[in-house]
Scaffold this motif. Structure first.
Motif, PDB file in Angstrom:
ATOM      1  N   GLY A 219      39.335  52.569  66.910  1.00 58.83           N
ATOM      2  CA  GLY A 219      38.942  51.710  68.022  1.00 58.83           C
ATOM      3  C   GLY A 219      37.490  51.898  68.400  1.00 58.83           C
ATOM      4  O   GLY A 219      36.780  50.930  68.713  1.00 58.83           O
ATOM      5  N   ASN A 222      35.320  50.338  65.683  1.00 63.39           N
ATOM      6  CA  ASN A 222      35.488  48.879  65.744  1.00 63.39           C
ATOM      7  C   ASN A 222      35.049  48.202  64.446  1.00 63.39           C
ATOM      8  O   ASN A 222      34.304  47.216  64.452  1.00 63.39           O
ATOM      9  CB  ASN A 222      34.716  48.300  66.934  1.00 63.39           C
ATOM     10  CG  ASN A 222      35.158  46.885  67.276  1.00 63.39           C
ATOM     11  OD1 ASN A 222      36.281  46.490  66.959  1.00 63.39           O
ATOM     12  ND2 ASN A 222      34.285  46.116  67.890  1.00 63.39           N
ATOM     13  N   LEU A 253      41.047  45.352  66.660  1.00 60.47           N
ATOM     14  CA  LEU A 253      40.768  46.294  67.738  1.00 60.47           C
ATOM     15  C   LEU A 253      39.685  45.819  68.699  1.00 60.47           C
ATOM     16  O   LEU A 253      39.351  46.523  69.656  1.00 60.47           O
ATOM     17  CB  LEU A 253      40.378  47.649  67.152  1.00 60.47           C
ATOM     18  CG  LEU A 253      41.485  48.340  66.348  1.00 60.47           C
ATOM     19  CD1 LEU A 253      40.958  49.604  65.708  1.00 60.47           C
ATOM     20  CD2 LEU A 253      42.670  48.655  67.232  1.00 60.47           C
ATOM     21  N   ARG A 260      42.628  48.156  74.616  1.00 60.54           N
ATOM     22  CA  ARG A 260      42.518  49.030  73.445  1.00 60.54           C
ATOM     23  C   ARG A 260      43.708  49.973  73.284  1.00 60.54           C
ATOM     24  O   ARG A 260      44.212  50.141  72.157  1.00 60.54           O
ATOM     25  CB  ARG A 260      41.204  49.813  73.490  1.00 60.54           C
ATOM     26  CG  ARG A 260      40.952  50.638  72.226  1.00 60.54           C
ATOM     27  CD  ARG A 260      39.608  51.300  72.241  1.00 60.54           C
ATOM     28  NE  ARG A 260      38.513  50.346  72.171  1.00 60.54           N
ATOM     29  CZ  ARG A 260      37.229  50.685  72.327  1.00 60.54           C
ATOM     30  NH1 ARG A 260      36.917  51.939  72.579  1.00 60.54           N
ATOM     31  NH2 ARG A 260      36.293  49.770  72.231  1.00 60.54           N
ATOM     32  N   LYS A 263      46.504  48.172  71.621  1.00 62.49           N
ATOM     33  CA  LYS A 263      46.179  47.803  70.242  1.00 62.49           C
ATOM     34  C   LYS A 263      46.196  49.024  69.321  1.00 62.49           C
ATOM     35  O   LYS A 263      46.588  48.925  68.149  1.00 62.49           O
ATOM     36  CB  LYS A 263      44.819  47.112  70.194  1.00 62.49           C
ATOM     37  CG  LYS A 263      44.826  45.729  70.828  1.00 62.49           C
ATOM     38  CD  LYS A 263      43.496  45.030  70.644  1.00 62.49           C
ATOM     39  CE  LYS A 263      43.554  43.598  71.169  1.00 62.49           C
ATOM     40  NZ  LYS A 263      42.271  42.873  70.966  1.00 62.49           N
ATOM     41  N   ILE A 264      45.773  50.164  69.855  1.00 61.82           N
ATOM     42  CA  ILE A 264      45.802  51.387  69.051  1.00 61.82           C
ATOM     43  C   ILE A 264      47.240  51.752  68.696  1.00 61.82           C
ATOM     44  O   ILE A 264      47.541  52.168  67.569  1.00 61.82           O
ATOM     45  CB  ILE A 264      45.094  52.537  69.799  1.00 61.82           C
ATOM     46  CG1 ILE A 264      43.576  52.305  69.780  1.00 61.82           C
ATOM     47  CG2 ILE A 264      45.427  53.890  69.179  1.00 61.82           C
ATOM     48  CD1 ILE A 264      42.784  53.273  70.617  1.00 61.82           C
TER      49      ILE A 264
END
Length: 296
Positions: A219, A222, A253, A260, A263-264
């Motif tokens: 993340g 990116n 990401l 975040r 999404k992680i």
């Protein structure tokens, strides 16, 4: 180890390794116990009974992977030994051809040094040159790493210490990716220095801890994320060709910072699903001799 790899034919290397591993197996009760626990999880998911000699086979496959690393670092493994799988490899190649780098999430399944050792000897699937910068925890393998450094100092100088990642090293990695290179980290080993920074998820039928840091780093950087696995087609044949799996992550990401963490976790789940799939196909090639289902 180095002498027999350099001077004996590979079938004798396998024979010597099998004998040494047998005596190691007899005296390594903790390793047997942890291996049996992992193989029990695999057997339960597959609906079969674990075998008595499973832990020995597990140790033997791991020892062969160490021999593979020596072969790779001395330039004995060639690109034509890799079999592509019709996945996202060409997408990654196209990206590298444009001078754009990527962040790769690998694992302790198969030979995670394959890509680095190949590129170190000019064995690439691309026209453009690029380098592979792995993020590695060296704390438990100092003697073997010293051997690899002796074989190929240039390759070992491209390593990032996983235990000293900070703002400066993250910026440095981001710059390497921007230059069209690859940064690689394993996503299946919790660090001894960050046992509390884990993410729980279902793995082989039970909740397991995966390292938050590897996915958080994705993340932060990116960059485009790919999952990569290089696995021997034949678990116990060091002359076997390798399956090279390259899968582009579906989770993007980018976007607002507050999104975040979610999404992680999505990225982690993608990774775990693939790792579980390959562990079920090649259980003896997941070289993680820890109690992976321990709670911190």
């Amino acid at each position: 180890m180095l002498w027999i790899v350099r001077h004996l034919p590979l079938f004798l290397v396998e024979s010597c390794t099998a004998v040494v591993c047998f005596f190691f197996y007899l005296g390594a009760s903790p390793v047997r116990k942890r291996s049996r626990n992992y193989l029990k999880h695999v057997a339960q998911v597959k609906g079969v009974k674990p075998t008595f000699w499973g832990p020995y086979k597990h140790v033997f496959a791991f020892a062969l992977s160490m021999m593979e690393k020596i072969l790779g670092f001395q330039g004995s493994i060639k690109l034509n030994q890799l079999e592509t799988q019709g996945d996202d490899l060409e997408t990654l190649v196209h990206q590298l051809e444009k001078g754009e780098g990527a962040f790769l999430l690998c694992s302790h399944l198969g030979n995670m040094e394959m890509l680095r050792s190949l590129t170190g000897y000019g064995e690439r699937h691309t026209k453009n040159d690029f380098k592979v910068f792995p993020v590695v925890d060296f704390s438990g393998t100092s003697k073997f790493n010293a051997l690899l450094r002796e074989l190929n100092p240039d390759l070992m100088n491209q390593v990032v210490d996983a235990n000293s990642i900070g703002v400066d090293s993250a910026v440095w990695m981001k710059e390497r990716i921007a230059e069209g290179n690859l940064v690689v980290i394993a996503g299946d080993r919790t660090s001894a220095h960050s046992r509390n920074r884990n993410v729980e998820t279902e793995f082989l039928g039970e909740t397991a801890n995966f390292p938050e840091g590897s996915f958080t780093l994705a993340g932060v950087l990116n960059a485009p994320v790919y999952f990569v696995f290089a696995i021997r087609k034949n678990d116990f044949d060091i002359r076997s060709p390798y399956e090279m799996h390259v899968v582009r992550a579906r989770t993007e990401l980018g976007g607002p910072r507050k999104e975040r963490p979610v999404k992680i976790k999505m990225l982690l789940q993608e990774y775990v699903n693939l790792l579980e799939k390959h562990c079920l196909r090649h259980p003896y090639q997941w070289y993680n001799f820890f109690n992976f289902w321990d709670k911190p």
